[in-house]
Structure formats: structure tokens, C-alpha cells
Design a protein around this motif. Structure first.
Motif, PDB file in Angstrom:
ATOM      1  N   THR A 351       6.475   5.051  12.049  1.00 25.43           N
ATOM      2  CA  THR A 351       5.911   3.780  11.559  1.00 25.43           C
ATOM      3  C   THR A 351       4.741   4.022  10.621  1.00 25.43           C
ATOM      4  N   ASN A 352       3.905   5.012  10.943  1.00 21.83           N
ATOM      5  CA  ASN A 352       2.747   5.320  10.104  1.00 21.83           C
ATOM      6  C   ASN A 352       3.189   5.832   8.731  1.00 21.83           C
ATOM      7  N   ASP A 353       4.240   6.674   8.723  1.00 19.44           N
ATOM      8  CA  ASP A 353       4.746   7.166   7.435  1.00 19.44           C
ATOM      9  C   ASP A 353       5.278   6.005   6.590  1.00 19.44           C
ATOM     10  N   GLN A 354       5.993   5.094   7.254  1.00 20.02           N
ATOM     11  CA  GLN A 354       6.531   3.950   6.521  1.00 20.02           C
ATOM     12  C   GLN A 354       5.399   3.067   5.989  1.00 20.02           C
ATOM     13  N   HIS A 357       3.823   4.653   2.995  1.00 23.37           N
ATOM     14  CA  HIS A 357       4.677   4.458   1.825  1.00 23.37           C
ATOM     15  C   HIS A 357       4.512   3.050   1.253  1.00 23.37           C
ATOM     16  N   GLU A 358       4.468   2.056   2.157  1.00 21.17           N
ATOM     17  CA  GLU A 358       4.300   0.670   1.701  1.00 21.17           C
ATOM     18  C   GLU A 358       2.939   0.478   1.040  1.00 21.17           C
ATOM     19  N   ILE A 359       1.899   1.133   1.570  1.00 22.63           N
ATOM     20  CA  ILE A 359       0.564   1.011   0.962  1.00 22.63           C
ATOM     21  C   ILE A 359       0.567   1.631  -0.429  1.00 22.63           C
ATOM     22  N   ASP A 360       1.201   2.821  -0.562  1.00 18.01           N
ATOM     23  CA  ASP A 360       1.275   3.448  -1.889  1.00 18.01           C
ATOM     24  C   ASP A 360       2.044   2.566  -2.864  1.00 18.01           C
ATOM     25  N   GLU A 361       3.152   1.955  -2.370  1.00 17.19           N
ATOM     26  CA  GLU A 361       3.943   1.089  -3.241  1.00 17.19           C
ATOM     27  C   GLU A 361       3.143  -0.143  -3.650  1.00 17.19           C
TER      28      GLU A 361
END
Length: 601
Positions: A351-354, A357-361
Motif C-alpha cells: 500500500t505504501n509503494d502504491q 507512486h500516486e504522490i509522484d503522479e
């Protein structure tokens, strides 16, 4: 074996010991709870008694100054020295109004012989006017001592109250009469009664004068003093027409004590003295039921505690038999818990990796949005430059044509050896070249991309830059410019070129709105209010249509046939980035806009 106690005997001894402990705990707990509950009830009663006493003191202080103030009334002195109907009528009305305002039961004036000349109840059948109160202690004590305080039943109304009196003297210090104010405590007693706590006030002789229990009034809370018996005997011997304020004989044979009406242990008693009066307030806070409940609760808690301890002891006796089984179960639970933790950790890591990724996007999209916004602002700049290109070209062509003319003149003057004329022509060429440079510099600065950091920007400098680019169009269309310049040195928090862009957009809209308008006018003004600066742009055109006004700052909303409806939206976003606002400004005619920004200094 001799000396060995059987298991059954051990359990009987165990039960007997815990039973004895239970009895001792219940008794001790009940006694402690009784003392604590009684102390709490006494504390609560003391608090409530202090509050009641404060209310009574406030009520007394509010009325105590009334006779002193009225004794200084010149109308009262005139009436007491020279009684007449007009003066009495005037004081009747004054006393009536004052008694209503201060909530006094009665206010009345007695002459030197004790006869009532004016009273607040002059309209009522129970009016005091004409009655003689020479026999009342509040009259003769005030005539003797200057002031008096007396609590008794009213001879006319039969209602108990506190009489506050003061002697009225003439300029030479001779007594003219007495001013009296009667205070009744019905409202105060009702407020105390609502609290549900019996309360009474006794005077210096122990006589109850104020109480929430009417049956206690004029009883005593202690035996009659010799002095009080003597005063009562003197009152009865004098043949006074007032009723004896105490419901017992002067020898105390029919004494009814308030304390006899209070069952022992049912109330917590708090007593508070009232300063400067000799009175004492006593409050009875119901405590019997609370103490009983506290004792019962403490005993139940004690019994429950003993039962729990006994049960815990029994459980401890069996713990050894179950120790191994619990250890195995604990180990199995630990293994299962570790497995669950590993699974949950893996889920959290995924969940943290996802989420990362969403924060970077989101950051990438925010960067793209900012880039597109900058591009849109730059496109709006270039579109604006395209709209004003003809006017700017005209602004440049005029100096260029004049430069050519002065150059030709300088050549002719040089051939004629007219060096002074040639220098004048060259000086004119220099001034015109400088003007062309200013215009082209402004065009280059306006057209380039800028950063949105806010700095201190001179208000007049930004407006001058925008006017330089539209000056040609204003002259071409014959539009008069009315401008009120800003105070010298005034600066706002903004970015120079983007602020010019907003002002230029508003001027462009105003110029387009003035097509076909007779005597077109554009007005520019600057207003300072505290730490905010407002830039006003208004025209005398047809104004904004009602259909567009509510959606004016919505993208693609416009009332111009060839407009895109983006200029005002972009301008609003630019001003918002500066921490300001752009709004439509109501006015008598035409369209007006206001730019509000924070002052830089």
C-alpha cells in the motif's frame, strides 16, 4: 497423621477467614463512606450557603443606599419643611416610579411628627399617606440616631419586610422628618426555594426573618435573650397596635425552635454571617439520602471486592495445574501473531509503494498543470499583443517618421553650415529614438515569460506600462482617459509583468466595450485602505449583461461575439496567485472591475 489438617478443613478455615474479612471490610467501608459523604455534603452546603449569602448581600447593598440618596432630594426637604398638595403629588409620582425601578415594596416620607406626607403606594387602597408611624422603631431610631434598620410585619399590608430609614435635616442641621424604604424578599425567597434547599436568615436575636419555609418565619433558633424579652414586654406594655412579630409569649413558654423541625442527620447545615447587619444565613442541604446511598454503595463495593479477592485466591490455587497448557497456548498464539504481523507488514508495504507512486503522479500532474497555466498566461499575453499591435505600430511609426524628417533637416542644415540647427535636429532624433526604445523595451518585457514570485511592485509603474501599450488605441478610438494616480511610492505584493497583463486585459475589455458609445471614457484610480490597495478600472459603456454577470469568471463565458471568455479567468488566477482578488465592481453605469492586493510597505 497427627497435626495434619485435612483438605476439607483447610477449605472451611479458608471460608471462615474470608467471611470475617468480608464483615470487617463492609463495616469499615460503610463508616469511611459515611464520613466522606457527610464531608462532601457539608462542603456543598457551604458553597450553596455562600452563594445565597452573596445574593442577599447584593440585594441589601442595592437598597441600603436608597434612603441616603433620597435624603438629599431638595423636593423632599421642601415638602417636609413646607407641606403642600402640589409638592406631595410630585413626590408621590417620583416615589412610585423609583419604587418600580428599584423593586422596592414601598418608599414614603414622614414629617417630624411621624405622619406620612408622600408614598409610592399613594394610588392603592393600602396607601400610607396620612398614616402616623411615630411608634415604629424605624422612625424614632432614625430621628434619634440619623438612620435605622428594622425588620417587621407591615401594619397595613401584614407582609414582612426590611425597613431602611434615614433622617432628613435642613441646612441648619435641624430634623425635618424621615425617609423610609421597605424591602420585601418574596422574589429572593422564591429563588432560594427553587433550589430545594431549606434556607433561613436570622437577626442578631436569632429570630427568623427571611425563610423558604413560611412556617419558620418569626420563630427563633435559640432561647430568647433577656434583652429581647425585655424589648417584647416593653412593646406590649406600650399598647402598640402592631402585631407581636414572634409567635410566643415573652417568657418563652411557647418557644418553637427551628432546630426542632430539622431531623438529625438528614441535612448538612451551613451557616454564613452577613457583614454589617448582624444577620446570619443558614442553609440546610439534604444529605440523608446521599449518605445512605454512599454507605450502601461502599458496602456493596467492599463485599464485591472481598468476593473478587476470594475468587482470585481460588483461581491462583489452580494456576499451577494450568501453567503448562497456558504456556503452550501462548507459544502458539505468538507464532500466529508473528505470521499475521508479517502478512500485515507486506500489505502495508504494498500500500505504501502504491501511495508513493500516486504522490509522484500527483506531483507530476501538478507540475504539468502549472506549466500549462504558465503557457495559457503567455498565450493570453501574445493574444493581447496581437490585439494592440496596430496601436503600438502607430506609436512607433510616428517617432520613426519624425526621425526621418529631422535627419533630412540635419543634412540640409549641415550643407548650409548651420551647425546649431543640425544639433537641434539631432537632439530631437535622440529624444524620439529614446521613446521608440521605451515602447520596444516594454513590448519585449511584456511578451517574455515571467516567474510568478511576488515582490514589491510600484502601482503607478505597472499602470504606466499597461497604458503605454494601449495609448495608441485610446487615441485612435477617441477615448478619454481619467486617471487618479496612486500616492507616491505606493507598492503592492505582485509580479510586474503579470500585474501589467491584468491591467492591460481590463483596459482592452473596456476599449472594446466602448465601440459605438458617444463620448467614451475609461477611468483608472487607486485607493488605499489600511494594508490593502484597490486598483479600479471602469468604462461608461453598456456594462455586463445580467445573463453573463453571475458566470463572469467561468471559463468560456463572454458577451463579446468573437471573445473566448478566458481573459478574465486568467486575470483572476494571476491576481489570486498574488494573494489578492479580482471582482466585478457595481456602479451607476458601464462596467467596473477592482483589483485588490496586499500593500508591500
Amino acid at each position: 497423621m497427627p497435626g495434619t489438617v485435612s483438605p476439607s478443613t483447610q477449605w472451611r478455615l479458608f471460608g471462615a477467614a474470608w467471611s470475617l474479612v468480608a464483615v470487617l471490610v463492609v463495616l469499615a467501608g460503610g463508616e469511611v463512606a459515611r464520613r466522606d459523604a457527610r464531608a462532601a455534603a457539608v462542603g456543598q452546603a457551604a458553597t450553596a450557603g455562600a452563594l445565597h449569602a452573596a445574593v442577599l448581600r447584593s440585594e441589601l447593598e442595592r437598597h441600603r443606599s436608597l434612603p441616603m440618596v433620597l435624603a438629599q432630594d431638595p423636593d423632599l426637604a421642601v415638602l417636609l419643611s413646607r407641606p403642600d398638595a402640589a409638592g406631595a403629588a410630585r413626590l408621590n409620582r417620583k416615589f412610585e416610579s423609583l419604587a418600580r425601578d428599584v423593586r422596592a415594596a414601598a418608599i414614603y416620607a414622614l414629617d417630624a411628627d411621624g405622619r406620612t406626607l408622600a408614598a409610592s403606594n399613594w394610588r392603592l387602597p393600602t396607601s400610607f399617606v396620612g398614616s402616623n408611624y411615630q411608634f415604629r422603631p424605624y422612625y424614632y431610631e432614625a430621628m434619634r440616631d440619623g438612620q435605622a434598620t428594622f425588620f417587621a410585619l407591615g401594619t397595613v399590608s401584614g407582609r414582612p419586610g426590611l425597613y431602611l430609614s434615614r433622617r432628613v435635616d435642613d441646612a441648619a442641621g435641624r430634623p425635618l422628618g424621615v425617609i423610609v424604604a421597605k424591602v420585601e424578599f418574596d422574589a429572593l425567597e422564591a429563588d432560594w426555594r427553587a433550589s430545594g434547599e431549606p434556607t433561613y436568615v436570622t437577626d442578631a436575636d436569632g429570630v427568623v426573618i427571611i425563610t423558604t419555609v413560611p412556617a419558620w418565619r418569626f420563630h427563633t433558633d435559640r432561647a430568647l435573650s433577656v434583652d429581647l424579652q425585655r424589648r417584647l414586654a416593653a412593646t406590649q406594655t406600650a399598647g402598640s397596635t402592631i402585631p407581636t412579630p414572634l409567635p410566643f409569649d415573652t417568657d418563652g413558654a411557647d418557644l418553637i425552635r427551628v432546630a426542632a423541625d430539622i431531623p438529625d442527620g438528614l441535612y448538612a447545615v451551613a451557616s454564613t454571617s452577613i457583614p454589617d447587619t448582624g444577620w446570619r444565613l443558614t442553609l440546610l442541604s439534604p444529605s440523608g439520602a446521599g449518605v445512605s446511598r454512599a454507605i450502601a454503595v461502599a458496602r456493596w463495593l467492599g463485599a464485591l471486592t472481598v468476593a473478587l479477592l476470594a475468587a482470585l485466591t481460588g483461581i491462583l490455587l489452580r494456576r499451577r495445574q494450568r501453567a503448562t497448557a497456558r504456556a503452550v497456548e501462548a507459544e502458539q498464539s505468538r507464532v500466529e501473531l508473528e505470521r499475521q504481523i508479517d502478512l500485515r507488514t507486506a500489505e502495508l508495504r504494498s500500500t505504501n509503494d502504491q501511495l508513493s507512486h500516486e504522490i509522484d503522479e500527483r506531483r507530476r500532474l501538478e507540475t504539468v498543470r502549472e506549466h500549462l497555466q504558465d503557457e495559457l498566461i503567455q498565450a493570453n499575453k501574445l493574444a493581447t499583443l496581437g490585439q494592440i499591435a496596430a496601436g503600438v505600430a502607430h506609436e512607433i511609426n510616428q517617432p520613426v517618421a519624425a526621425i526621418r524628417t529631422h535627419a533630412d533637416s540635419a543634412a540640409v542644415q549641415l550643407r548650409r553650415e548651420d551647425s546649431a540647427g543640425a544639433l537641434r535636429s539631432l537632439a530631437s532624433i535622440d529624444r524620439l529614438t529614446e521613446r521608440v526604445g521605451v515602447i520596444t523595451d516594454e513590448l519585449r518585457a511584456f511578451s517574455r515569460k515571467t516567474r510568478s514570485e511576488t515582490v514589491a511592485v510600484g502601482v503607478d509603474a505597472a499602470i504606466d506600462g499597461a497604458l503605454l501599450l494601449v495609448a495608441g488605441r485610446l487615441r485612435e478610438k477617441g477615448i478619454a482617459l481619467e486617471r487618479r494616480r496612486a500616492p507616491a511610492g505606493l507598492a503592492v505584493r505582485a509580479e510586474r509583468n503579470r500585474l501589467e497583463q491584468v491591467v492591460l486585459n481590463l483596459l482592452q475589455n473596456a476599449i472594446e466595450a466602448l465601440d459605438g458609445v458617444a463620448d467614451p471614457v475609461v477611468s483608472l484610480g487607486v485607493e488605499v485602505k489600511g494594508r490593502r490597495v484597490a486598483i479600479h478600472v471602469r468604462d461608461n459603456g453598456p456594462g455586463v449583461s445580467p445573463a453573463v454577470r453571475q458566470r463572469l469568471f467561468t471559463p468560456f463565458t463572454t458577451d463579446k461575439p468573437d471573445g473566448l471568455g478566458l481573459g478574465l479567468v486568467i486575470s483572476r488566477d494571476i491576481v489570486a496567485a498574488f494573494g489578492g482578488e479580482l471582482a466585478l465592481e457595481p456602479g451607476p453605469g458601464g462596467a467596473g472591475f477592482v483589483i485588490r492586493l496586499a500593500r508591500a510597505s
